[in-house]
Write a protein that holds these residues in place. Sequence first.
Motif, short mmCIF file in Angstrom:
data_model
loop_
_atom_site.label_atom_id
_atom_site.label_comp_id
_atom_site.label_asym_id
_atom_site.label_seq_id
_atom_site.Cartn_x
_atom_site.Cartn_y
_atom_site.Cartn_z
N VAL A 593 38.96 -85.61 -18.13
CA VAL A 593 39.83 -86.63 -17.57
C VAL A 593 38.99 -87.69 -16.87
N ALA A 594 39.44 -88.94 -16.95
CA ALA A 594 38.78 -90.03 -16.25
C ALA A 594 39.83 -90.89 -15.57
N TYR A 595 39.51 -91.39 -14.39
CA TYR A 595 40.43 -92.23 -13.63
C TYR A 595 39.70 -93.49 -13.21
N VAL A 596 40.25 -94.65 -13.60
CA VAL A 596 39.62 -95.93 -13.29
C VAL A 596 40.62 -96.79 -12.51
N PRO A 597 40.55 -96.78 -11.17
CA PRO A 597 41.46 -97.60 -10.37
C PRO A 597 40.88 -98.99 -10.15
N PHE A 598 41.75 -99.99 -10.01
CA PHE A 598 41.30 -101.37 -9.81
C PHE A 598 41.93 -101.93 -8.54
N GLU A 599 41.07 -102.28 -7.56
CA GLU A 599 41.53 -102.93 -6.34
C GLU A 599 42.10 -104.31 -6.69
N GLY A 600 43.18 -104.69 -6.01
CA GLY A 600 43.71 -106.04 -6.15
C GLY A 600 44.51 -106.31 -7.40
N GLU A 601 44.68 -105.30 -8.26
CA GLU A 601 45.47 -105.49 -9.47
C GLU A 601 46.87 -104.92 -9.28
N GLN A 602 47.83 -105.55 -9.94
CA GLN A 602 49.21 -105.08 -9.87
C GLN A 602 49.60 -104.46 -11.20
N HIS A 603 50.76 -104.80 -11.70
CA HIS A 603 51.26 -104.19 -12.95
C HIS A 603 50.76 -105.00 -14.13
N GLY A 604 49.63 -104.58 -14.68
CA GLY A 604 48.94 -105.36 -15.70
C GLY A 604 47.72 -106.00 -15.07
N PHE A 605 46.63 -106.05 -15.81
CA PHE A 605 45.37 -106.52 -15.24
C PHE A 605 45.16 -107.99 -15.56
N ARG A 606 44.80 -108.76 -14.54
CA ARG A 606 44.63 -110.20 -14.69
C ARG A 606 43.20 -110.66 -14.48
N LYS A 607 42.36 -109.83 -13.88
CA LYS A 607 40.99 -110.23 -13.59
C LYS A 607 40.08 -109.91 -14.78
N ALA A 608 39.23 -110.87 -15.10
CA ALA A 608 38.38 -110.75 -16.29
C ALA A 608 37.54 -109.48 -16.26
N GLU A 609 36.93 -109.19 -15.11
CA GLU A 609 36.03 -108.04 -15.04
C GLU A 609 36.78 -106.72 -15.25
N ASN A 610 38.04 -106.68 -14.84
CA ASN A 610 38.82 -105.45 -15.01
C ASN A 610 39.34 -105.30 -16.44
N ILE A 611 39.72 -106.40 -17.06
CA ILE A 611 40.11 -106.35 -18.47
C ILE A 611 38.95 -105.85 -19.31
N LYS A 612 37.76 -106.37 -19.04
CA LYS A 612 36.55 -105.95 -19.76
C LYS A 612 36.25 -104.47 -19.51
N ARG A 613 36.32 -104.08 -18.25
CA ARG A 613 35.99 -102.69 -17.89
C ARG A 613 36.94 -101.71 -18.57
N ALA A 614 38.23 -102.06 -18.63
CA ALA A 614 39.21 -101.17 -19.24
C ALA A 614 38.99 -101.05 -20.75
N LEU A 615 38.75 -102.16 -21.41
CA LEU A 615 38.56 -102.14 -22.87
C LEU A 615 37.32 -101.33 -23.24
N ASP A 616 36.20 -101.64 -22.61
CA ASP A 616 34.97 -100.90 -22.90
C ASP A 616 35.08 -99.45 -22.45
#
Length: 646
Positions: A593-616
């Motif tokens: 199992v892996a858990y990747v939380p993102f500070e400052g994000e709500q329902h859906g990711f809007r920050k470029a670095e988080n979109i990239k991190r999630a996809l990769d």
Amino acid sequence: MTSQNTQIARYGSWRSPITSEAIVADIIRLGEIAPTPDAVYWVEGRPQEGGRNVVVRRTADGRIEDVTPAEFNVRTRVHEYGGGAFLVDGETVYFVNFADGRLYRQVVGGEPEAITPEGQWRYADFAIDRPRDRLLGIREDHTGEGEAVNTIVGIGLDGTIEVLVSGNDFYASPCLSPDGTKLAWLTWNHPQMPWDGTELWVAEIREDGSLGEAQFVSGGTNESVFQPQWSPDGVLYFVSDRADWWNLYRWQNGAVEPLYPLDAEFATPQWVFGMSTCAFDEEGRLVCTYTQQGTWQLAILDPATPHLQNIETPYTEIAGLKAIGNNVLFLGASPTVATAIVQLNLETGQHDILRQSSSLDIDPGYISIPQPIEFPTENGLTAYAFYYPPTNKDYAAPEGEKPPLLVKSHGGPTASTSTSLRLSIQYWTSRGFAFLDVNYGGSTGYGRTYRQRLQGNWGIVDVDDCVNGARYLADRGWVDGERMAISGGSAGGYTTLAALTFRDVFKAGASYYGISDLEVLATDTHKFESRYLDGLIGAYPEQKQLYIDRSPIHFTDRLSCPVIFFQGLEDKVVPPNQAEMMVEALRQKGLPVAYVPFEGEQHGFRKAENIKRALDGEFYFYSRIFGYDPAEDLEPIEIENLEGHG
């Protein structure tokens, strides 16, 4: 067939030019369009600026410029999902600022001035009322105890606010007649959602600006009405699914009449404000867009005939349609063209791209073209999906190897997937994955009957259709049945978790802000969706046992494959504890199992670095589970309990 330059490599290990860096560095989100005689305005979401939404305009000479200053974020939180956050009148822009929820007025080139007072109020979905020097719009009042109160208000440009329509749970689409004497609007009450049942009402506007007695036009608990609008000669038009399909109607002389019955959808589910699928041109014709079998078509309907004439375009996805003069503007996309703002001249047929969501130039040899498929599912029924085969002109797989499959369960669940070019899908297919984008029962675009399949059956019909779609591909030898994963966000995350828990078909999965405990969702969510589950599952707490029986969190003993979770820590729609409870259960069971939380994000990711991190991160996760070696050096994700797996 392979060429001399084709490299032989395992599926999943192909090198692709469609990198996460290229996707987030280039992509912007294009939103609602507002044309004026002198310019075209729209909202642009920029992941590179932390997801900030900006009002942008393109002048007649082709110059594109930001309108709203850098410290403003044009976004409303009415219904949490927002939409309808700005309005243009000449060179004056009215918009909602996300940080304080206030409505602002800005003359282009000047500084924004707040109109509404500070406080716990939210605004959206505006219409200009020039004769009375005010805006009409939706207000959501959070000042009291309990549930927020939604009303239609008049907002004077001096900041005075008058409640015009109240008493129901929800309102949308305030629409002023051309002569300024009548107001039309939509309304609905719990437990209805706007795609289940809405009502269309009309009232005269008195001299003092208040409304006279309201008159019912159409709708009810079993009829969904969409986008009321007045024709130039003062006739009220709207879309309704009273005959199963969302079709065009008009109301005149006190009677509702169909314009052009067709087994097609002229509407989309009203998740956000400001949606538009039809508009009147300068000749009084209705320019519209409709979908059949997942593909959108542009057309003109002459109300005098009425005759529907298709307009040929290269686009299979058309949304946000507006008209001005003899031009129609819309968000257009196709399997090979990312979303763009398109202006089409109705006289010449010429279309111009005003703004592209991505300028990334991709060789067609790396693009997978979606294939619409129909497949058998439970109870002798048929379900729909788009299948994307692995595609990369530089690579072929070793003989006999079949590709891993990623099944996508879209959000909503009352939503649909589309054929538009999405680099987030091409990221997978260009690396050697097959991809199945499922429009499971309950999705929109196939009529009300198909949409109603999910009533009382969420967690069953959607899961069955995703499972049966994957099996359909595996049975035909198109994919590796032992390397099938499922991924989804929000409601799609619930479908994902339910499929992984209650079925034994997928070998891994990814949940993006997905729901694991339906009881928590029923008791800990915002007003717009607080009774959504009454229709999808059953009334709560009266049917509490159903909620327990369909919640993956209570059946982790049945879960036997790895899962990765991505979660915004400020999510009010699906709070973080949903993911964290599930992660802990998997951790205790000893499953990867892996858990990747993102500070400052709500329902859906809007920050470029988080979109990239999630996809990769998701791609990396599957590489460790399915045993392929990514071509790129990806930032590792911490995977617990991985040692000894498989």
